[in-house]
Write a protein that holds these residues in place. Structure first.
Motif, PDB file in Angstrom:
ATOM      1  N   ALA A 190       0.813  -1.225   0.000  1.00  0.00           N
ATOM      2  CA  ALA A 190       0.000   0.000   0.000  1.00  0.00           C
ATOM      3  C   ALA A 190       0.845   1.272   0.000  1.00  0.00           C
ATOM      4  O   ALA A 190       0.387   2.323  -0.441  1.00  0.00           O
ATOM      5  N   ILE A 191       2.085   1.192   0.478  1.00  0.00           N
ATOM      6  CA  ILE A 191       2.868   2.442   0.587  1.00  0.00           C
ATOM      7  C   ILE A 191       3.999   2.571  -0.427  1.00  0.00           C
ATOM      8  O   ILE A 191       4.434   3.674  -0.706  1.00  0.00           O
ATOM      9  N   PHE A 192       4.478   1.459  -0.991  1.00  0.00           N
ATOM     10  CA  PHE A 192       5.690   1.562  -1.807  1.00  0.00           C
ATOM     11  C   PHE A 192       5.453   1.890  -3.273  1.00  0.00           C
ATOM     12  O   PHE A 192       4.431   1.531  -3.845  1.00  0.00           O
ATOM     13  N   GLY A 193       6.425   2.574  -3.872  1.00  0.00           N
ATOM     14  CA  GLY A 193       6.440   2.853  -5.303  1.00  0.00           C
ATOM     15  C   GLY A 193       7.878   2.840  -5.790  1.00  0.00           C
ATOM     16  O   GLY A 193       8.807   2.722  -4.994  1.00  0.00           O
ATOM     17  N   ASP A 194       8.076   2.972  -7.094  1.00  0.00           N
ATOM     18  CA  ASP A 194       9.412   2.903  -7.692  1.00  0.00           C
ATOM     19  C   ASP A 194       9.925   4.285  -8.084  1.00  0.00           C
ATOM     20  O   ASP A 194       9.137   5.161  -8.460  1.00  0.00           O
ATOM     21  N   GLY A 195      11.231   4.452  -8.036  1.00  0.00           N
ATOM     22  CA  GLY A 195      11.805   5.733  -8.467  1.00  0.00           C
ATOM     23  C   GLY A 195      13.318   5.740  -8.348  1.00  0.00           C
ATOM     24  O   GLY A 195      13.912   4.835  -7.751  1.00  0.00           O
ATOM     25  N   ALA A 196      13.926   6.769  -8.937  1.00  0.00           N
ATOM     26  CA  ALA A 196      15.380   6.909  -8.886  1.00  0.00           C
ATOM     27  C   ALA A 196      15.747   8.362  -8.636  1.00  0.00           C
ATOM     28  O   ALA A 196      14.983   9.272  -8.968  1.00  0.00           O
ATOM     29  N   ALA A 197      16.917   8.558  -8.028  1.00  0.00           N
ATOM     30  CA  ALA A 197      17.399   9.918  -7.775  1.00  0.00           C
ATOM     31  C   ALA A 197      18.918   9.921  -7.802  1.00  0.00           C
ATOM     32  O   ALA A 197      19.552   8.884  -7.598  1.00  0.00           O
ATOM     33  N   CYS A 198      19.486  11.102  -8.079  1.00  0.00           N
ATOM     34  CA  CYS A 198      20.932  11.246  -8.083  1.00  0.00           C
ATOM     35  C   CYS A 198      21.312  12.516  -7.330  1.00  0.00           C
ATOM     36  O   CYS A 198      20.746  13.584  -7.572  1.00  0.00           O
ATOM     37  N   VAL A 199      22.253  12.384  -6.399  1.00  0.00           N
ATOM     38  CA  VAL A 199      22.781  13.540  -5.669  1.00  0.00           C
ATOM     39  C   VAL A 199      24.225  13.758  -6.107  1.00  0.00           C
ATOM     40  O   VAL A 199      25.021  12.814  -6.100  1.00  0.00           O
ATOM     41  N   LEU A 200      24.545  14.985  -6.485  1.00  0.00           N
ATOM     42  CA  LEU A 200      25.928  15.319  -6.804  1.00  0.00           C
ATOM     43  C   LEU A 200      26.521  16.108  -5.642  1.00  0.00           C
ATOM     44  O   LEU A 200      25.891  17.037  -5.138  1.00  0.00           O
ATOM     45  N   LEU A 201      27.714  15.708  -5.206  1.00  0.00           N
ATOM     46  CA  LEU A 201      28.396  16.395  -4.109  1.00  0.00           C
ATOM     47  C   LEU A 201      29.812  16.749  -4.532  1.00  0.00           C
ATOM     48  O   LEU A 201      30.413  16.052  -5.365  1.00  0.00           O
ATOM     49  N   SER A 202      30.343  17.825  -3.945  1.00  0.00           N
ATOM     50  CA  SER A 202      31.671  18.273  -4.334  1.00  0.00           C
ATOM     51  C   SER A 202      32.428  18.875  -3.156  1.00  0.00           C
ATOM     52  O   SER A 202      31.830  19.462  -2.256  1.00  0.00           O
ATOM     53  N   SER A 203      33.773  18.712  -3.189  1.00  0.00           N
ATOM     54  CA  SER A 203      34.612  19.382  -2.188  1.00  0.00           C
ATOM     55  C   SER A 203      35.455  20.480  -2.847  1.00  0.00           C
ATOM     56  O   SER A 203      36.507  20.852  -2.358  1.00  0.00           O
ATOM     57  N   GLU A 204      34.961  20.991  -4.000  1.00  0.00           N
ATOM     58  CA  GLU A 204      35.672  22.081  -4.678  1.00  0.00           C
ATOM     59  C   GLU A 204      35.373  23.408  -3.984  1.00  0.00           C
ATOM     60  O   GLU A 204      34.262  23.615  -3.488  1.00  0.00           O
ATOM     61  N   GLU A 205      36.359  24.288  -3.988  1.00  0.00           N
ATOM     62  CA  GLU A 205      36.213  25.597  -3.333  1.00  0.00           C
ATOM     63  C   GLU A 205      35.015  26.378  -3.858  1.00  0.00           C
ATOM     64  O   GLU A 205      34.297  27.022  -3.097  1.00  0.00           O
ATOM     65  N   ASP A 206      34.817  26.328  -5.169  1.00  0.00           N
ATOM     66  CA  ASP A 206      33.790  27.185  -5.773  1.00  0.00           C
ATOM     67  C   ASP A 206      32.439  26.490  -5.962  1.00  0.00           C
ATOM     68  O   ASP A 206      31.557  26.999  -6.646  1.00  0.00           O
ATOM     69  N   ALA A 207      32.269  25.305  -5.336  1.00  0.00           N
ATOM     70  CA  ALA A 207      31.001  24.583  -5.493  1.00  0.00           C
ATOM     71  C   ALA A 207      29.870  25.323  -4.770  1.00  0.00           C
ATOM     72  O   ALA A 207      30.081  25.927  -3.722  1.00  0.00           O
ATOM     73  N   ASN A 208      28.682  25.268  -5.351  1.00  0.00           N
ATOM     74  CA  ASN A 208      27.507  25.905  -4.742  1.00  0.00           C
ATOM     75  C   ASN A 208      26.583  24.858  -4.139  1.00  0.00           C
ATOM     76  O   ASN A 208      26.533  23.736  -4.610  1.00  0.00           O
ATOM     77  N   GLY A 209      25.824  25.298  -3.137  1.00  0.00           N
ATOM     78  CA  GLY A 209      24.863  24.398  -2.507  1.00  0.00           C
ATOM     79  C   GLY A 209      25.068  24.365  -1.011  1.00  0.00           C
ATOM     80  O   GLY A 209      26.060  24.884  -0.496  1.00  0.00           O
ATOM     81  N   PRO A 210      24.126  23.764  -0.277  1.00  0.00           N
ATOM     82  CA  PRO A 210      24.275  23.686   1.172  1.00  0.00           C
ATOM     83  C   PRO A 210      25.504  22.850   1.558  1.00  0.00           C
ATOM     84  O   PRO A 210      25.853  21.912   0.853  1.00  0.00           O
ATOM     85  N   THR A 211      26.117  23.223   2.673  1.00  0.00           N
ATOM     86  CA  THR A 211      27.310  22.516   3.173  1.00  0.00           C
ATOM     87  C   THR A 211      26.893  21.476   4.205  1.00  0.00           C
ATOM     88  O   THR A 211      26.014  21.733   5.032  1.00  0.00           O
ATOM     89  N   ILE A 212      27.548  20.321   4.172  1.00  0.00           N
ATOM     90  CA  ILE A 212      27.326  19.309   5.218  1.00  0.00           C
ATOM     91  C   ILE A 212      28.180  19.700   6.427  1.00  0.00           C
ATOM     92  O   ILE A 212      29.400  19.755   6.327  1.00  0.00           O
ATOM     93  N   ILE A 213      27.518  19.995   7.539  1.00  0.00           N
ATOM     94  CA  ILE A 213      28.299  20.390   8.724  1.00  0.00           C
ATOM     95  C   ILE A 213      28.355  19.283   9.780  1.00  0.00           C
ATOM     96  O   ILE A 213      29.060  19.394  10.772  1.00  0.00           O
ATOM     97  N   GLY A 214      27.623  18.207   9.536  1.00  0.00           N
ATOM     98  CA  GLY A 214      27.689  17.072  10.461  1.00  0.00           C
ATOM     99  C   GLY A 214      26.952  15.875   9.898  1.00  0.00           C
ATOM    100  O   GLY A 214      25.997  16.033   9.144  1.00  0.00           O
ATOM    101  N   GLU A 215      27.422  14.684  10.255  1.00  0.00           N
ATOM    102  CA  GLU A 215      26.695  13.466   9.866  1.00  0.00           C
ATOM    103  C   GLU A 215      27.001  12.370  10.859  1.00  0.00           C
ATOM    104  O   GLU A 215      28.083  12.355  11.450  1.00  0.00           O
ATOM    105  N   GLU A 216      26.050  11.482  11.059  1.00  0.00           N
ATOM    106  CA  GLU A 216      26.255  10.412  12.045  1.00  0.00           C
ATOM    107  C   GLU A 216      25.193   9.328  11.870  1.00  0.00           C
ATOM    108  O   GLU A 216      24.066   9.614  11.484  1.00  0.00           O
ATOM    109  N   MET A 217      25.585   8.102  12.168  1.00  0.00           N
ATOM    110  CA  MET A 217      24.632   7.000  12.202  1.00  0.00           C
ATOM    111  C   MET A 217      24.245   6.743  13.659  1.00  0.00           C
ATOM    112  O   MET A 217      24.996   7.075  14.571  1.00  0.00           O
ATOM    113  N   PHE A 218      23.075   6.156  13.821  1.00  0.00           N
ATOM    114  CA  PHE A 218      22.612   5.781  15.163  1.00  0.00           C
ATOM    115  C   PHE A 218      22.045   4.369  15.058  1.00  0.00           C
ATOM    116  O   PHE A 218      21.108   4.134  14.293  1.00  0.00           O
TER     117      PHE A 218
END
Length: 351
Positions: A190-218
Motif C-alpha cells: 500500500a505504501i511503496f512505489g518505484d523511483g530513482a534519484a541522483c545527488v551530486l556532491l563536491s569538495s571544490e572551493e567554488d562549489a555551490n549548494g548547502p554545506t554538510i556540517i555534520g553526519e552520524e549513524m545511530f
C-alpha cells in the motif's frame, strides 16, 4: 570546517503510473478468495496510506501476475540500468559537469540483485573514468540514500577538489509477493512505489549548494527483527514490524538532540526538516514529535502522497524540494532516515 557541498539532486521516474484508486480493483481481484473482512481491511489500508499515486517499472497488470523471482529480478535489472543511466546523465547535464570529472560513484539499491552492481554499467554507459572509485550499497534499505551522502562526505572530507555522484534506484514493486498474505506485505504494497534519484556532491572551493556540517549513524541495539527482507524461493519477502513507529518515538530525543549539540546546533536552529517518508504512521509519529517543537514536515508528506515510499530514493526527493526553494544563507536543515538494522542516519546541512 567541512567543505562538502550538495550541488544538486535530480529525480527520474519509471514509465508506468497509477493512482491508488485504480490499484484497488487489482487488490480486490488478487484477494478474491480471502474472506470479506480481510479484503475490506486491506482495501482500507490502501485507502488510508496517504499515497495518491505511484510509479512502477512494469505495468500494474504485471505486478499482479505470478512470475518467478528470476523473471521479476530480470525486469528489475533491465529497468534499474535505464533509470540509473538517465538520472545520472540528467544530473551531470544540470550541473554542467563532464562525466569524466567524477572521482567517485556510489550506487544504492535494495530491491533487486545485480552483480556486477549498477555502477559498473554506469561507468560503461557514460564513459566514466577508468580510475573512478565505486561503492555499491545494498543492504541498508530505506536509510541508504542518506548513508550514501554520509559515505560521500567522508570521502570528500579527506579529498579536496573531488566530485561524487550518489545514485539511488529502487523498485519495491519488483519485490511484491503474491503469495504472502501477511500484514507486512499488505502495508508495504500500500505504501511503496518505484523511483530513482541522483545527488551530486563536491569538495571544490567554488562549489555551490548547502554545506554538510555534520553526519552520524545511530544504531538501535537488538532491533534487527524490525525491518528488512527474507530471501525466499519467491524473492525478497518484506519484514516490517508494527513496532517501528513506537521504537522511533521512544529513541527520538537521543537520535536528534545529542547529534545537533555535537555540531554546535539545536532543534531551534534547524529551520528545515528533510525527513524520509517511511509511511503514514511514521510520518504522523515524527510530525507529533517535531510539531510540538513548531516544525513542519509538509514536504515529506507531499512526497509520500505523490510517489509513495521509494525506499532509499524517497528522502532524496524531499531534499530536491528544499534545493529548489529560496533558502536564506545560514539556515540549517536536518536530513533524517530510518532503515534496517535498525538504524537512523542523520546529516546536518547549512545553506
Amino acid at each position: 570546517m567541512s567543505n562538502t557541498k550538495i550541488v544538486g539532486v535530480t529525480k527520474e521516474l519509471p514509465p508506468y503510473c497509477r493512482e491508488t484508486k485504480d490499484i484497488i480493483p487489482f487488490v480486490d481481484f488478487w484477494l478474491q478468495d480471502k474472506d470479506e473482512r480481510f479484503r475490506r481491511k486491506v482495501v482500507k489500508i490502501f485507502e488510508g496510506a496517504a499515497v495518491d499515486k505511484r510509479y512502477g517499472i512494469m505495468p500494474i497488470e504485471d505486478v499482479f501476475l505470478a512470475t518467478s523471482f528470476e523473471e521479476k529480478n530480470a525486469i528489475y535489472v533491465r529497468e534499474a540500468k535505464k533509470l540509473g543511466i538517465n538520472v545520472l546523465k540528467k544530473a551531470l547535464k544540470k550541473a554542467n559537469w563532464e562525466s569524466q570529472s567524477l572521482d567517485y560513484i556510489i550506487t544504492v539499491s535494495c530491491t533487486g540483485i545485480m552483480i556486477p552492481s549498477l555502477d559498473a554499467y554506469l561507468i560503461n554507459a557514460l564513459d566514466l573514468r577508468r580510475d573512478i572509485v565505486r561503492l555499491p550499497v545494498t543492504e541498508m534499505g530505506c536509510a541508504a540514500g542518506v548513508s550514501g551522502i554520509l559515505y560521500a562526505h567522508n570521502f570528500l572530507k579527506s579529498n579536496p577538489n573531488k566530485r561524487i555522484a550518489v545514485v539511488a534506484v529502487e523498485s519495491p514493486t519488483a519485490t511484491f509477493q503474491l503469495n504472502d498474505y501477511s500484514m507486512a506485505n499488505m502495508v508495504s504494497a500500500a505504501i511503496f512505489g518505484d523511483g530513482a534519484a541522483c545527488v551530486l556532491l563536491s569538495s571544490e572551493e567554488d562549489a555551490n549548494g548547502p554545506t554538510i556540517i555534520g553526519e552520524e549513524m545511530f544504531h538501535f541495539k537488538n532491533a534487527t527483527h524490525l525491518m528488512g527482507f527474507d530471501l525466499t524461493n519467491h524473492g525478497l519477502k518484506m519484514i516490517l514490524d508494527p513496532d517501528v513507529p513506537k521504537t522511533i518515538s521512544e529513541h527520538f530525543p537521543e537520535i536528534v538532540h545529542p547529534f545537533l549539540e555535537k555540531h554546535g546546533s539545536d532543534i531551534n536552529k534547524v529551520d528545515h526538516l528533510i525527513f524520509h517518508p517511511g509511511g503514514k504512521k511514521i510520518v504522523q509519529t515524527v510530525d507529533e514529535l517535531f510539531g510540538s517543537l513548531g516544525k513542519n514536515i509538509d514536504d515529506t508528506r507531499e512526497v509520500l502522497r505523490q510517489y509513495g515510499n521509494m525506499s532509499s530514493a524517497t528522502v532524496l526527493y524531499v531534499l530536491e524540494r528544499f534545493l529548489n526553494k529560496d533558502i536564506a544563507k545560514g539556515e540549517q536543515g536536518l536530513v533524517l532516515s530510518f532503515g534496517p538494522g535498525f538504524s537512523a542516519q542523520r546529516v546536518l546541512l547549512e545553506w
